[in-house]
Scaffold this motif. Structure first.
Motif, mmCIF file in Angstrom:
data_model
loop_
_atom_site.group_PDB
_atom_site.id
_atom_site.type_symbol
_atom_site.label_atom_id
_atom_site.label_comp_id
_atom_site.label_asym_id
_atom_site.label_seq_id
_atom_site.Cartn_x
_atom_site.Cartn_y
_atom_site.Cartn_z
ATOM 1 N N THR A 37 0.720 -1.432 0.218
ATOM 2 C CA THR A 37 -0.007 -0.059 0.081
ATOM 3 C C THR A 37 0.954 0.897 0.146
ATOM 4 N N LEU A 38 0.662 1.776 -0.716
ATOM 5 C CA LEU A 38 0.995 3.083 -1.239
ATOM 6 C C LEU A 38 0.141 4.313 -0.613
ATOM 7 N N LEU A 39 0.919 5.789 -0.182
ATOM 8 C CA LEU A 39 0.502 6.662 0.055
ATOM 9 C C LEU A 39 1.012 8.006 -0.688
ATOM 10 N N LEU A 40 -0.639 8.396 -1.235
ATOM 11 C CA LEU A 40 0.220 9.638 -2.125
ATOM 12 C C LEU A 40 -0.986 10.725 -1.108
ATOM 13 N N LEU A 41 0.023 11.579 -1.780
ATOM 14 C CA LEU A 41 0.361 13.036 -1.089
ATOM 15 C C LEU A 41 -0.138 13.972 -2.435
#
Length: 70
Positions: A37-41
């Motif tokens: 899971t990647l976090l996009l900001l």
């Protein structure tokens, strides 16, 4: 022009479903595996940053507990 050590730049194409493929070299360097899971900001002025979900706590502390502005 060569990039500074540890700095990289890649391109990715957005597909019809809005998906991008993370380049193999980037996946290898950052140990990104299928199912991660990647976090996009996002920032409308500065762009999008992508980081591993595991980095969220550290990022949250830096972004929201900054004592300098008090």
């Amino acid at each position: 022009m060569s990039a500074p050590k540890g700095k990289y730049a890649w391109t990715a194409t957005v597909g019809e479903k809005g998906q991008i493929v993370i380049p193999k070299q980037a996946r290898n360097i950052f140990d990104i595996k299928p199912g991660d899971t990647l976090l996009l900001l996002g920032d409308e002025e500065r762009g999008i940053a992508i980081m591993p979900k595991s980095a969220f706590n550290e990022f949250f502390d830096i972004a929201f507990n900054d004592k300098e502005g008090e």
